[in-house]
Write a protein that holds these residues in place. Structure first.
Motif, PDB file in Angstrom:
ATOM      1  N   PRO A 124      19.260 -73.653  25.668  1.00  0.00           N
ATOM      2  CA  PRO A 124      18.818 -74.614  26.681  1.00  0.00           C
ATOM      3  C   PRO A 124      18.245 -75.916  26.127  1.00  0.00           C
ATOM      4  CG  PRO A 124      18.019 -72.410  27.190  1.00  0.00           C
ATOM      5  CD  PRO A 124      18.543 -72.371  25.789  1.00  0.00           C
ATOM      6  N   THR A 125      17.991 -75.998  24.820  1.00  0.00           N
ATOM      7  CA  THR A 125      17.408 -77.225  24.265  1.00  0.00           C
ATOM      8  C   THR A 125      18.240 -78.473  24.595  1.00  0.00           C
ATOM      9  OG1 THR A 125      16.090 -76.206  22.503  1.00  0.00           O
ATOM     10  CG2 THR A 125      16.875 -78.434  22.103  1.00  0.00           C
ATOM     11  N   PRO A 126      19.583 -78.462  24.437  1.00  0.00           N
ATOM     12  CA  PRO A 126      20.345 -79.657  24.808  1.00  0.00           C
ATOM     13  C   PRO A 126      20.230 -80.002  26.292  1.00  0.00           C
ATOM     14  CG  PRO A 126      21.645 -78.258  23.366  1.00  0.00           C
ATOM     15  CD  PRO A 126      20.446 -77.451  23.781  1.00  0.00           C
ATOM     16  N   VAL A 135      11.764 -83.964  24.139  1.00  0.00           N
ATOM     17  CA  VAL A 135      11.929 -84.474  22.781  1.00  0.00           C
ATOM     18  C   VAL A 135      11.457 -83.418  21.777  1.00  0.00           C
ATOM     19  CG1 VAL A 135      11.352 -86.306  21.154  1.00  0.00           C
ATOM     20  CG2 VAL A 135      11.559 -86.830  23.596  1.00  0.00           C
ATOM     21  N   PRO A 136      12.373 -82.623  21.213  1.00  0.00           N
ATOM     22  CA  PRO A 136      11.980 -81.609  20.228  1.00  0.00           C
ATOM     23  C   PRO A 136      11.660 -82.247  18.887  1.00  0.00           C
ATOM     24  CG  PRO A 136      14.358 -81.587  20.537  1.00  0.00           C
ATOM     25  CD  PRO A 136      13.811 -82.590  21.511  1.00  0.00           C
ATOM     26  N   PHE A 137      10.640 -81.701  18.201  1.00  0.00           N
ATOM     27  CA  PHE A 137      10.256 -82.279  16.909  1.00  0.00           C
ATOM     28  C   PHE A 137       9.883 -81.233  15.869  1.00  0.00           C
ATOM     29  CE2 PHE A 137       6.416 -82.222  19.573  1.00  0.00           C
ATOM     30  CZ  PHE A 137       5.557 -81.455  18.796  1.00  0.00           C
ATOM     31  N   GLY A 261       8.619 -79.158  21.397  1.00  0.00           N
ATOM     32  CA  GLY A 261       8.620 -80.580  21.660  1.00  0.00           C
ATOM     33  C   GLY A 261       7.799 -80.931  22.878  1.00  0.00           C
ATOM     34  N   MET A 262       8.005 -82.136  23.378  1.00  0.00           N
ATOM     35  CA  MET A 262       7.182 -82.623  24.483  1.00  0.00           C
ATOM     36  C   MET A 262       7.966 -83.579  25.365  1.00  0.00           C
ATOM     37  SD  MET A 262       4.777 -85.126  22.223  1.00  0.00           S
ATOM     38  CE  MET A 262       5.397 -85.521  20.592  1.00  0.00           C
ATOM     39  N   ALA A 263       7.355 -83.920  26.482  1.00  0.00           N
ATOM     40  CA  ALA A 263       7.950 -84.875  27.407  1.00  0.00           C
ATOM     41  C   ALA A 263       8.011 -86.254  26.758  1.00  0.00           C
ATOM     42  CB  ALA A 263       7.118 -84.935  28.687  1.00  0.00           C
ATOM     43  N   HIS A 264       9.063 -86.985  27.037  1.00  0.00           N
ATOM     44  CA  HIS A 264       9.296 -88.280  26.390  1.00  0.00           C
ATOM     45  C   HIS A 264       8.305 -89.362  26.804  1.00  0.00           C
ATOM     46  CE1 HIS A 264      10.810 -89.291  30.317  1.00  0.00           C
ATOM     47  NE2 HIS A 264      11.038 -90.530  29.934  1.00  0.00           N
ATOM     48  N   ASN A 265       7.650 -89.178  27.958  1.00  0.00           N
ATOM     49  CA  ASN A 265       6.839 -90.253  28.516  1.00  0.00           C
ATOM     50  C   ASN A 265       5.343 -90.095  28.295  1.00  0.00           C
ATOM     51  OD1 ASN A 265       6.700 -88.053  30.234  1.00  0.00           O
ATOM     52  ND2 ASN A 265       6.694 -89.276  32.120  1.00  0.00           N
ATOM     53  N   LEU A 266       4.937 -89.285  27.319  1.00  0.00           N
ATOM     54  CA  LEU A 266       3.521 -89.184  26.992  1.00  0.00           C
ATOM     55  C   LEU A 266       3.078 -90.435  26.229  1.00  0.00           C
ATOM     56  CD1 LEU A 266       3.237 -85.463  25.806  1.00  0.00           C
ATOM     57  CD2 LEU A 266       2.752 -86.406  28.074  1.00  0.00           C
ATOM     58  N   PRO A 300       9.149 -79.764  10.581  1.00  0.00           N
ATOM     59  CA  PRO A 300       9.710 -80.894  11.341  1.00  0.00           C
ATOM     60  C   PRO A 300      11.231 -80.809  11.418  1.00  0.00           C
ATOM     61  CG  PRO A 300       8.120 -81.658   9.702  1.00  0.00           C
ATOM     62  CD  PRO A 300       8.401 -80.219   9.388  1.00  0.00           C
ATOM     63  N   ILE A 301      11.783 -81.143  12.578  1.00  0.00           N
ATOM     64  CA  ILE A 301      13.239 -81.180  12.765  1.00  0.00           C
ATOM     65  C   ILE A 301      13.594 -82.389  13.631  1.00  0.00           C
ATOM     66  CG2 ILE A 301      13.652 -78.706  12.525  1.00  0.00           C
ATOM     67  CD1 ILE A 301      13.733 -80.145  15.977  1.00  0.00           C
ATOM     68  N   THR A 302      14.886 -82.673  13.714  1.00  0.00           N
ATOM     69  CA  THR A 302      15.365 -83.655  14.681  1.00  0.00           C
ATOM     70  C   THR A 302      16.478 -83.006  15.495  1.00  0.00           C
ATOM     71  OG1 THR A 302      17.113 -84.598  13.282  1.00  0.00           O
ATOM     72  CG2 THR A 302      14.883 -85.551  13.076  1.00  0.00           C
ATOM     73  N   TYR A 303      16.550 -83.359  16.747  1.00  0.00           N
ATOM     74  CA  TYR A 303      17.601 -82.834  17.611  1.00  0.00           C
ATOM     75  C   TYR A 303      18.976 -83.291  17.118  1.00  0.00           C
ATOM     76  CZ  TYR A 303      20.594 -82.400  21.732  1.00  0.00           C
ATOM     77  OH  TYR A 303      21.625 -82.106  22.578  1.00  0.00           O
ATOM     78  N   GLN A 304      19.066 -84.546  16.691  1.00  0.00           N
ATOM     79  CA  GLN A 304      20.339 -85.102  16.271  1.00  0.00           C
ATOM     80  C   GLN A 304      20.956 -84.307  15.120  1.00  0.00           C
ATOM     81  OE1 GLN A 304      20.195 -89.180  14.743  1.00  0.00           O
ATOM     82  NE2 GLN A 304      22.112 -89.600  15.805  1.00  0.00           N
TER      83      GLN A 304
END
Length: 324
Positions: A124-126, A135-137, A261-266, A300-304
């Motif tokens: 479900p991450t994508p 935004v996963p980190f 991760g967290m919401a993009h709008n924090l 640490p990771i990146t979604y990309q």
């Protein structure tokens, strides 16, 4: 306006999530790739940008955290308590645990602004990224930076099923249409490696969660099941299920495990503190270390980069994300 997320996982499986976006809206001409039109991706890192309009940033007095619903929520409320207290200390905010019963509910909560920080399972991450501004980190890992899990197809120990080819004509339990190891990966691998297609060669059924599938196989409710082995191993450790009752007939290569991760709008300052809390949490002697025995830190990771293999599986299995 009510909004719904329709994730087409295959001809026989679909996930629909209904939510509201409230006041979150952006210019329609911003670059966004596969992201929902509510978000922008100007830096092309495949996740939603932090809003440039300060009015769209949020800095809530209480942060809400949810962990992916793969097992008993009551158990994980205790497992995560020490980390949440650390998160409170670092951010200066009150933090509450929000037990979710499904991936759809977790994604809906973040999309609607009711969830700020989350652990989202691999598959479900994508969906969370593209349709909820997630935004996963980070990911759980070890000192050498390793992380991940395998998908296994399991059967009762005394089953006549010896290889995946023997599943033909039988029932195979999946977890949910959005799950990587519980649906998407095994569907693709069974077709590509064994020419087994759901509904044509075997009957797919859905258990809802990985622990349900593991218990179902142990109790012979299911002839076979595709599961995330990390969940099964934790159940063995807690003696929830007797591993002598289960036999593995297939194991995949390693996939990334639950993303954090967290919401993009924090607010950017708050977002930085949340990342700091994950990367400075002392694992030794914690309930997290007791539960996740092979991990001892957040990496640490990146979604990309780190979800590239999952996006390829999605593409191969015909998954499309349509947020409307």
């Amino acid at each position: 306006m009510a909004r719904r997320i329709n994730v087409i996982a295959s001809a026989f499986a679909a996930l629909i999530i209904g939510t509201g976006l409230g006041s979150v809206s952006y210019a329609q001409d911003c670059p966004r790739g596969d992201l929902d039109k509510a978000y922008c991706d100007r830096d092309r890192d495949l996740v939603a940008d932090t809003p440039t309009d300060s009015k769209q940033l949020v800095n809530p007095p209480t942060l809400v955290f949810a962990y992916t619903p793969v097992e008993d929520p009551a158990l994980y409320t205790k497992v995560w308590d020490g980390f949440l207290r650390h998160l409170e200390k670092v951010t200066g905010k009150k933090v509450v645990f929000f037990p979710v019963q499904s991936n759809a509910a977790e994604i809906e909560a973040m999309r609607s602004g009711r969830l700020h920080i989350a652990g989202v399972s691999t598959g479900p991450t994508p969906i969370a990224v593209n349709c909820a501004g997630y935004v996963p980190f980070a990911i759980m890992g070890s000192k050498d930076g390793r992380f991940g899990y395998g998908m296994e197809i399991i059967v009762p120990a005394d089953s006549a099923i010896k290889t995946p080819a023997d599943i033909k004509g039988k029932k195979l339990a999946f977890t949910a249409p959005t799950s990587n190891s519980g649906f998407k990966a095994p569907s693709v691998l069974l077709e590509s490696e064994f020419n087994l297609v759901a509904k044509r060669d075997y009957e797919p059924v859905f258990s809802g969660k990985h622990d349900n599938s593991v218990l179902g196989v142990a109790n012979k409710d299911y002839e076979a099941a595709a599961i995330a082995n990390e969940v099964m191993f934790r159940m063995f450790e807690r003696k929830v299920v007797d591993k002598a009752k289960i036999r593995t007939i297939y194991k995949s290569d390693t996939f990334p495990t639950t993303s954090y991760g967290m919401a993009h709008n924090l607010e950017p300052a708050l977002a930085a503190k949340i990342k700091e809390a994950f990367l400075t949490f002392p694992w030794e002697g914690s309930a997290l270390k007791a539960e996740f025995k092979t991990e001892d830190r957040f990496v640490p990771i990146t979604y990309q980069k780190d979800w590239s293999v999952i996006r390829k599986i999605d593409a191969a299995s015909g998954v499309k994300y349509t947020c409307k």
